[in-house]
Design an enzyme around this catalytic site. Structure first.
Site, mmCIF file in Angstrom:
data_model
loop_
_atom_site.group_PDB
_atom_site.id
_atom_site.type_symbol
_atom_site.label_atom_id
_atom_site.label_comp_id
_atom_site.label_asym_id
_atom_site.label_seq_id
_atom_site.Cartn_x
_atom_site.Cartn_y
_atom_site.Cartn_z
ATOM 1 N N LYS A 198 2.035 -1.799 11.016
ATOM 2 C CA LYS A 198 0.899 -2.712 11.196
ATOM 3 C C LYS A 198 1.342 -3.784 12.183
ATOM 4 C CE LYS A 198 -3.249 -4.142 10.303
ATOM 5 N NZ LYS A 198 -4.409 -3.433 10.882
ATOM 6 N N ASP B 14 -4.046 1.442 9.052
ATOM 7 C CA ASP B 14 -5.455 1.615 8.679
ATOM 8 C C ASP B 14 -6.007 2.914 9.269
ATOM 9 O OD1 ASP B 14 -5.127 0.411 11.162
ATOM 10 O OD2 ASP B 14 -6.627 -1.164 10.854
ATOM 11 N N ASP C 200 -0.205 8.749 -1.909
ATOM 12 C CA ASP C 200 -1.269 9.112 -2.850
ATOM 13 C C ASP C 200 -2.448 9.739 -2.093
ATOM 14 O OD1 ASP C 200 0.165 8.085 -5.075
ATOM 15 O OD2 ASP C 200 -1.680 7.341 -6.001
ATOM 16 N N TYR D 259 9.479 -4.546 -1.505
ATOM 17 C CA TYR D 259 10.070 -4.128 -2.772
ATOM 18 C C TYR D 259 11.436 -4.755 -3.069
ATOM 19 C CZ TYR D 259 6.486 -0.592 -3.719
ATOM 20 O OH TYR D 259 5.310 0.048 -4.012
HETATM 21 C C1 IPM Z 1 5.527 5.261 -6.951
HETATM 22 C C2 IPM Z 1 5.039 4.182 -7.892
HETATM 23 C C3 IPM Z 1 6.016 3.015 -7.931
HETATM 24 C C4 IPM Z 1 6.083 2.415 -6.521
HETATM 25 C C5 IPM Z 1 5.676 1.925 -8.977
HETATM 26 C C6 IPM Z 1 5.605 2.499 -10.376
HETATM 27 C C7 IPM Z 1 6.646 0.782 -8.945
HETATM 28 O O1 IPM Z 1 3.749 3.786 -7.540
HETATM 29 O O2 IPM Z 1 6.628 5.789 -7.182
HETATM 30 O O3 IPM Z 1 4.813 5.604 -6.015
HETATM 31 O O4 IPM Z 1 5.301 1.528 -6.174
HETATM 32 O O5 IPM Z 1 6.952 2.838 -5.770
HETATM 33 MN MN MN Z 2 2.832 5.063 -5.982
#
Ligand code: IPM
Ligand code: MN
Ligand code: NAD
Length: 349
Positions: A179, A212, A240, A132
């Site tokens: 990883k 994984d 997620d 990032y």
């Molecule tokens: C999150 C989102 C962001 C990330 C995106 C929108 C850049 O998916 O906050 O999880 O990847 O961090």
């Molecule tokens: Mn996200």
């Protein structure tokens, strides 16, 4: 008292953020809010810049942000996200991204075995490094010879501080996810820092998994986890998954914080949900629980706990939005939550 900067953003962001602000107001904590409603895709589309330098300075001075979500199908996602959300995370050095996943009611887990489960883990995502940072670039763009490089950056300082925080918040143990069987240099650095952190905290149960298999075990046996600490990308993905096994994105809150500067940005894990935006049906609980994390960050622990208790009550009673089995609108779900909060007699502060 610092003003809390509210950035509702796009899509369902404004819908759910309004409920979070109303809930924080209802707690009577004396918090003050300044809304920067123009930081959104419409501004980005018309002017090319959603967040001005003056906005960033204002936000940095406050150091406290309640954030909805940004993203719009009309806008190139990467540059827009980099110029707002990632700018804030990196620019304010909010190196901790804490994403708790707690199963509020057993009926909400999509797992095949529907028996009651005690899912209560935290994804601790390193929030300033990894893929990032924006280090990299491309040559021969648009040709068959195009080369694209996005460097995965890990520093001893960055890895060391997030691992240290993992041990600081552990209740039952820490699991480090990487990883390192495939990614050589960063893997070696994470493993070295991990060995140091473990040695410094010999009393805390510690385990390591490759990403994984961690993804697999989050689905097959999420109860085994307490704190999962990992890099920026793996934390994005695993949070997620943990959100989904604990009832879905409509309930997943997060805090992006720096305990040294005391800055923080609090936001639901979910995005702008263009598929349901504008319909008034988005689940506001993830945003409301993010508001609770903000209250807790400011020291209002019992207020935050009262919100979490009220979430348990409304979810169990089915007084919620359709994504978690109810029939309420966003506004009704927020109002139901606040009704329970107030009828429970508030909180002792
Ligand atoms: C999150 C989102 C962001 C990330 C995106 C929108 C850049 O998916 O906050 O999880 O990847 O961090
Ligand atoms: Mn996200
Ligand atoms: P998303 O999280 O917006 O939606 C994924 C699915 O979950 C959708 O079906 C959506 O309807 C559902 N969902 C999400 N939040 C919900 C809620 N509160 N109540 C009920 N259902 C909910 O992910 P996406 O579709 O990949 O992304 C949409 C946009 O949001 C993209 O532009 C993306 O870049 C952006 N995004 C922003 C953030 C952020 O600002 N922090 C986070 C993730 C995605």
């Amino acid at each position: 008292m610092r003003d809390i900067i509210v950035i509702p953003g796009d899509g369902i962001g404004p819908e759910v953020t309004r409920q979070a602000v109303e809930t924080l107001d209802a707690l009577g904590l004396g918090l003050t809010f300044v809304e920067l409603g123009h930081i959104n895709a419409a501004t980005y589309l018309s002017t090319g810049t959603a967040m001005l330098e003056a906005d960033f300075a204002r936000i940095r001075d406050s150091g406290l942000v309640l954030f909805g979500a940004i993203g719009d199908p009309r806008v190139a996602a990467t540059d827009y996200a980099r110029s707002v959300l990632l700018r804030l995370r990196l620019g304010l050095d909010l190196f901790i991204n804490k994403r708790p996943a707690r199963l509020w009611h057993h009926r909400l887990s999509p797992l095949r075995d529907g028996s009651p489960r005690d899912i209560d883990c935290v994804i601790l995502r390193e929030n300033t490094e990894g893929l990032y940072t924006g280090v990299g670039g491309s040559v021969h763009e648009g040709t068959a010879s195009e080369v694209a490089i996005d460097a995965e950056v890990s520093t001893a300082m960055g890895v060391g501080r997030i691992l240290e925080h993992a041990f600081a918040i552990a209740r039952r143990g820490v699991c480090m996810v990487d990883k390192s069987n495939a990614v050589r240099s960063g893997g070696r650095l994470w493993q070295r820092c991990w060995a140091d952190a473990r040695a410094a905290h010999p009393d805390v149960p510690a385990a390591h998994l490759y990403v994984d298999v961690a993804a697999m075990k989050l689905v097959s046996d999420p109860e085994q986890f307490d704190v999962i600490v990992t890099n920026n990308s793996y934390g994005d993905i695993l949070s997620d998954i943990s959100a989904e096994v604990a009832g879905g994105l409509g309930l997943a809150a997060s805090a992006n914080v720096n305990p040294v500067t005391r800055s923080g940005l609090f936001e639901p894990v979910h995005g702008t949900a263009p598929d349901i935006a504008g319909q008034g049906i988005a689940n506001p609980l993830a945003a409301i629980l993010s508001g609770a994390m903000l209250a807790e960050w400011l020291g209002h622990t019992s207020a935050a706990e009262a919100v979490r208790k009220a979430v348990s009550v409304v979810v169990a009673a089915g007084q919620c939005t359709a994504d978690i089995g109810g029939t309420l609108t966003t506004e009704q779900a927020g109002a139901a939550l606040r009704a329970h909060l107030l009828s429970a007699g508030g909180h002792d502060e």
